[in-house]
Design a protein around this motif. Sequence first.
Motif, mmCIF file in Angstrom:
data_model
loop_
_atom_site.group_PDB
_atom_site.id
_atom_site.type_symbol
_atom_site.label_atom_id
_atom_site.label_comp_id
_atom_site.label_asym_id
_atom_site.label_seq_id
_atom_site.Cartn_x
_atom_site.Cartn_y
_atom_site.Cartn_z
ATOM 1 N N PHE A 208 -10.777 48.225 9.543
ATOM 2 C CA PHE A 208 -10.710 47.343 10.704
ATOM 3 C C PHE A 208 -10.854 48.040 12.052
ATOM 4 N N ASP A 209 -10.871 49.359 12.058
ATOM 5 C CA ASP A 209 -11.175 50.072 13.290
ATOM 6 C C ASP A 209 -12.695 50.241 13.371
ATOM 7 N N ALA A 210 -13.313 49.648 14.379
ATOM 8 C CA ALA A 210 -14.777 49.583 14.434
ATOM 9 C C ALA A 210 -15.416 50.960 14.451
ATOM 10 N N GLY A 211 -14.838 51.905 15.195
ATOM 11 C CA GLY A 211 -15.404 53.246 15.267
ATOM 12 C C GLY A 211 -15.322 53.975 13.941
ATOM 13 N N THR A 212 -14.184 53.877 13.259
ATOM 14 C CA THR A 212 -14.022 54.520 11.955
ATOM 15 C C THR A 212 -14.961 53.898 10.934
ATOM 16 N N ARG A 213 -15.049 52.587 10.961
ATOM 17 C CA ARG A 213 -15.935 51.883 10.022
ATOM 18 C C ARG A 213 -17.396 52.283 10.240
ATOM 19 N N GLU A 214 -17.784 52.479 11.496
ATOM 20 C CA GLU A 214 -19.143 52.905 11.812
ATOM 21 C C GLU A 214 -19.413 54.297 11.262
ATOM 22 N N ARG A 215 -18.429 55.193 11.376
ATOM 23 C CA ARG A 215 -18.606 56.546 10.830
ATOM 24 C C ARG A 215 -18.745 56.503 9.311
ATOM 25 N N LEU A 216 -17.969 55.641 8.668
ATOM 26 C CA LEU A 216 -18.104 55.490 7.213
ATOM 27 C C LEU A 216 -19.476 54.939 6.849
ATOM 28 N N LEU A 217 -19.921 53.937 7.591
ATOM 29 C CA LEU A 217 -21.224 53.326 7.314
ATOM 30 C C LEU A 217 -22.324 54.375 7.308
ATOM 31 N N PHE A 234 -22.043 47.168 1.396
ATOM 32 C CA PHE A 234 -21.132 47.829 2.326
ATOM 33 C C PHE A 234 -19.682 47.444 2.037
ATOM 34 N N LEU A 235 -18.925 48.395 1.538
ATOM 35 C CA LEU A 235 -17.498 48.296 1.251
ATOM 36 C C LEU A 235 -17.182 47.360 0.081
ATOM 37 N N PHE A 236 -17.611 46.103 0.149
ATOM 38 C CA PHE A 236 -17.280 45.107 -0.862
ATOM 39 C C PHE A 236 -18.558 44.468 -1.408
ATOM 40 N N GLY A 252 -19.432 42.002 13.489
ATOM 41 C CA GLY A 252 -18.020 42.134 13.153
ATOM 42 C C GLY A 252 -17.598 41.376 11.920
ATOM 43 N N ARG A 253 -18.566 40.922 11.130
ATOM 44 C CA ARG A 253 -18.286 40.233 9.873
ATOM 45 C C ARG A 253 -19.095 40.866 8.753
ATOM 46 N N LEU A 254 -18.641 40.671 7.535
ATOM 47 C CA LEU A 254 -19.444 41.020 6.373
ATOM 48 C C LEU A 254 -20.245 39.793 5.981
ATOM 49 N N THR A 255 -21.535 39.962 5.749
ATOM 50 C CA THR A 255 -22.375 38.819 5.421
ATOM 51 C C THR A 255 -23.356 39.179 4.318
ATOM 52 N N ASP A 256 -23.766 38.172 3.553
ATOM 53 C CA ASP A 256 -24.829 38.352 2.556
ATOM 54 C C ASP A 256 -26.042 37.504 2.924
ATOM 55 N N SER A 258 -26.027 34.311 3.601
ATOM 56 C CA SER A 258 -25.774 32.885 3.398
ATOM 57 C C SER A 258 -24.352 32.486 3.756
ATOM 58 N N GLY A 259 -23.553 33.435 4.081
ATOM 59 C CA GLY A 259 -22.165 33.182 4.434
ATOM 60 C C GLY A 259 -21.556 34.472 4.930
ATOM 61 N N GLY A 260 -20.272 34.470 5.162
ATOM 62 C CA GLY A 260 -19.677 35.690 5.672
ATOM 63 C C GLY A 260 -18.181 35.728 5.497
ATOM 64 N N PHE A 261 -17.631 36.909 5.773
ATOM 65 C CA PHE A 261 -16.203 37.150 5.648
ATOM 66 C C PHE A 261 -15.737 37.859 6.914
ATOM 67 N N PRO A 262 -14.676 37.376 7.535
ATOM 68 C CA PRO A 262 -14.184 38.054 8.732
ATOM 69 C C PRO A 262 -13.608 39.427 8.378
ATOM 70 N N LEU A 263 -13.902 40.390 9.197
ATOM 71 C CA LEU A 263 -13.377 41.736 8.972
ATOM 72 C C LEU A 263 -12.022 41.864 9.660
ATOM 73 N N ASP A 264 -11.048 41.148 9.113
ATOM 74 C CA ASP A 264 -9.668 41.285 9.565
ATOM 75 C C ASP A 264 -8.776 41.271 8.339
ATOM 76 N N ARG A 265 -7.555 41.712 8.536
ATOM 77 C CA ARG A 265 -6.659 41.919 7.395
ATOM 78 C C ARG A 265 -6.433 40.645 6.597
ATOM 79 N N ALA A 266 -6.130 39.548 7.283
ATOM 80 C CA ALA A 266 -5.829 38.298 6.568
ATOM 81 C C ALA A 266 -7.057 37.774 5.836
ATOM 82 N N GLY A 267 -8.230 37.833 6.479
ATOM 83 C CA GLY A 267 -9.432 37.310 5.855
ATOM 84 C C GLY A 267 -9.850 38.104 4.633
#
Length: 386
Positions: A208-217, A234-236, A252-256, A258-267
């Motif tokens: 969920f940290d955008a900078g860290t996630r970018e480095r992983l990407l 990517f990730l999932f 800021g979302r994961l998408t395929d 046709s839909g998407g998933f919010p990149l936050d803890r609850a989602g």
Amino acid sequence: MISALAHARGAARRLLARDSAGEAYRALLEAAAGVSLEGGVVSTSEHIAPYNLASTVSFALPQLAVRGEEGNGRRTVVVFAGALVPLDNSHYPRGFYLPDAPPERRFNLFPQHRRKCAPLLLPPVRVPDLPGGAEFLRRFPWLDPLAAGEAAFPTYAHQMAACMEAMAGRWVPGGAERFRVLPLEEVARRMLVGLLENGDPVLDRLLFDAGTRERLLHGLHGVFCAWGDRRGSFLFWAARDGRLHRLWEEGGRLTDGSGGFPLDRAGVAAALSDGRLWPGVFLSLLAVSYLPGVPVAGGPKQLRYYRSMVRAVNSTGAASRDEELSVLGYMTTDVGRLRPGPGRPGRIPAHGTGLALAGAPLDAEWLREELDQVPAVLDPAPGVAL
């Protein structure tokens, strides 16, 4: 030259070597897996499939042999088997290769049109209801309690994992004791949900940290079993209709697409909990190996790609683990060179291996003698010490 027996012993020692860095995570992993890892050797090499090929028993069979040595009887062999591979994967989760028959002779549990579905996304099978099912169970009656629906399984992957346990339990006397097969991504999913619900700072930073996630990407782009422009996810993975769909980050979302998933803890926690999201290989290894500091057996490819994954996480500063978490233990024994026992002709068969061994168990001492007569097959990554 090192013998396959000596290498199996050495691999077991390295798999049992754990530092204190991941103790709290190990407790969470044991709860997610429902098995104690104390004194356990762990493999993430296998896929959910009924040990159809000789290569697929190349970790489990030697480890069962060395577990039978004095002082090792309480050792657990744990296989976290990949369960999101398609049914037509080379290990062939779709069904059984039959022993004493050409490779094309198979007993299939799913029709051809389901071949791209994943075992973890499919319901269990009632084998007696299938064409040829009754004949198959007459030939292998010890599978009947697992195949006929007398035991309850949440998915086909769990049903096949139980079959793999039953099969390996017949290979050597006492083999069923402390031998477990578990769907890798299901264990990882449970572990990740627990970490998200507890607000784990390492996972929060990685996801969920955008900078860290970018480095992983960028750090894992093009790495085998991670992701790239045209392969991996990517990730999932997203799951629909028994199949996986690749994801990428967009806005800021994961998408395929046709839909998407919010990149936050609850989602993410909600999507993991209800089976819409599943962890890829990177996050699965993060959950069952990297965070708890549990070394896992793999083949030459895993030596390379898992080291890249460890380095990528270490480079973010979120956590730090030893780069040697992957231990060369799979495909290090040419099982086809082993004789099945005194007075028995030929060699262990290349196809239908698990069923063949289950029908004629091996004496553990004989198996150790055989393993001591064949060289280990070693193909490490450049610069990797064995």
